[in-house]
Design a protein around this motif. Structure first.
Motif, short mmCIF file in Angstrom:
data_model
loop_
_atom_site.label_atom_id
_atom_site.label_comp_id
_atom_site.label_asym_id
_atom_site.label_seq_id
_atom_site.Cartn_x
_atom_site.Cartn_y
_atom_site.Cartn_z
N PHE A 25 -10.83 -1.70 -4.17
CA PHE A 25 -9.28 -1.57 -5.10
C PHE A 25 -9.59 -1.40 -6.55
O PHE A 25 -9.15 -0.58 -7.13
CB PHE A 25 -8.31 -2.49 -4.57
CG PHE A 25 -7.81 -1.94 -3.11
CD1 PHE A 25 -7.14 -0.86 -2.76
CD2 PHE A 25 -8.15 -3.06 -2.07
CE1 PHE A 25 -6.52 -0.59 -1.64
CE2 PHE A 25 -7.78 -2.43 -0.83
CZ PHE A 25 -6.89 -1.50 -0.55
N PHE A 43 -1.42 4.73 -3.92
CA PHE A 43 -2.72 3.99 -3.83
C PHE A 43 -3.55 4.89 -2.64
O PHE A 43 -4.55 5.08 -2.86
CB PHE A 43 -2.61 2.40 -3.18
CG PHE A 43 -2.43 1.74 -4.43
CD1 PHE A 43 -2.45 2.26 -5.86
CD2 PHE A 43 -1.88 0.19 -4.14
CE1 PHE A 43 -2.39 1.25 -6.71
CE2 PHE A 43 -1.78 -0.47 -5.30
CZ PHE A 43 -2.01 -0.22 -6.76
N LEU A 57 0.97 -1.14 0.05
CA LEU A 57 -0.02 -0.04 0.05
C LEU A 57 1.10 1.39 0.05
O LEU A 57 1.30 1.60 0.98
CB LEU A 57 -0.93 0.26 1.13
CG LEU A 57 -1.99 1.10 1.16
CD1 LEU A 57 -3.07 1.09 0.01
CD2 LEU A 57 -2.63 1.07 2.77
N ALA A 75 -5.19 -6.72 -6.00
CA ALA A 75 -6.07 -6.23 -4.93
C ALA A 75 -6.38 -7.29 -3.75
O ALA A 75 -6.37 -6.90 -2.75
CB ALA A 75 -7.46 -6.19 -5.66
N LEU A 107 -7.05 6.85 -3.03
CA LEU A 107 -8.06 6.48 -2.22
C LEU A 107 -8.60 7.64 -1.47
O LEU A 107 -10.04 7.63 -1.40
CB LEU A 107 -7.66 5.42 -1.19
CG LEU A 107 -7.46 3.81 -1.53
CD1 LEU A 107 -6.64 3.03 -0.38
CD2 LEU A 107 -8.50 3.24 -1.90
#
Length: 334
Positions: free
Chosen positions: A34, A10, A6, A62, A14
């Protein structure tokens, strides 16, 4: 929370796509979450793969992320405290908090004046820690993380050594009342068992007990301020609660307490972080540099300047086999 795979890219995505607002939100994400995040990011960047356009969506990455998030629920108290991002709190300070206070519940309740008595924690750091846990938003995030299933394998009782460091004088010293020095605060702590007794005695009796009149007058003025008095009473209550959590004074000292080690080079069996955690669990301190106070250096392959420094200072140098033997001797072998 040290989640494998992560990365910042990412996390940024998010947040941008309104899928995560706090760290606790990560634990509610699914494989579908994801996949949707990546699709939105690719669409934004105009980089949607042809395979995806054809309906072929890879999900293994994912699935791995979701598994990593789940695995991160099993943490240690130092890692968790460090991951909270509290200002001025590095890995070393996080370990100090865990070692001396034992559990998250105690860390959250310990006031700044008490935090000041811990090794290497001064006024600024203590204030930062206490302020973080006093903020309602931060408290909600921590509660949400715990509700998501975060657990710590290393929680325990606070260190019994705190008993010798805590008293009414700690709170009075932290108040920084003009002309009220450590000798006077120690005298007051010895004479009065609580804040209430101190206040009931009053300025005149403090002077009779041996406190200089100017210091007594300044302390009375400080306590006469309702805000200061309320803080003093609350901090004393929290300190008393902490003292009640301490194990018996006869608790056995950890076997490597008072020893300082340095690990350098590459180890074949143990990663450095793992070796450090095992040594610290036995009471040792693991330092980043060699000094005359270093107990020994454990040197693996390609050890560099730290090994040279140890030889220069006459500090004992041991091998990885010696390290494993030491850990095994005290029941901490891998």
């Amino acid at each position: 929370m040290d989640i494998d795979g992560l990365g910042d890219r990412f996390v940024d995505a998010l947040v941008e796509f309104d899928m995560v607002h706090t760290p606790a939100d990560l634990y509610g994400l699914t494989v579908e979450s994801f996949v949707r995040m990546k699709a939105l990011a690719d669409e934004r960047d105009g980089s949607t793969p042809e395979t995806v356009k054809q309906g072929k969506v890879a999900t293994k990455w994912a699935e791995n992320l979701v598994a990593s998030i789940e695995a991160s629920k099993k943490s240690t108290l130092p890692r968790f405290l460090f991951a909270l991002g509290i200002m001025h709190i590095g890995e070393s300070t996080a370990k100090t908090l865990a070692t001396w206070l034992g559990s998250l519940a105690v860390v959250r309740r310990t006031p700044a004046p008490v935090l000041r008595v811990l090794p290497d924690i001064g006024d600024e750091v203590a204030t930062s820690i206490a302020a973080f846990f006093e903020q309602e938003g931060n408290e909600k995030v921590v509660d949400a993380l715990l509700a998501a299933g975060i657990t710590f394998a290393d929680e325990g009782a606070p260190s019994p050594k705190l008993r010798d460091r805590l008293g009414l004088d700690v709170l009075l010293d932290a108040a920084k009342v003009p002309k009220l020095g450590p000798k006077s605060t120690a005298l007051l702590a010895k004479t009065y068992a609580s804040v209430q007794e101190l206040v009931s005695a009053g300025e005149h009796n403090w002077i009779i007990a041996g406190v200089p009149s100017a210091a007594a007058a300044n302390l009375w003025a400080y306590i006469s301020d309702p805000t200061n008095y309320r803080k003093l009473v609350n901090d004393y209550a929290d300190m008393a609660w902490l003292l009640d959590q301490l194990p018996a004074a006869s608790a056995t000292a950890l076997p490597l307490e008072g020893h300082t080690y340095v690990i350098t080079g590459t180890m074949e069996t143990l990663k450095r972080d793992d070796a450090t955690e095992r040594l610290e669990s036995l009471g040792a301190k693991v330092a980043g540099s060699v000094s005359k106070k270093t107990t020994a250096v454990f040197a693996g392959e390609a050890a560099g300047s730290k090994l040279d420094k140890a030889k220069e200072l006459g500090v004992p140098v041991h091998t990885e086999a010696d390290l494993l033997a030491l850990l095994a001797e005290h029941g901490a072998a891998p």
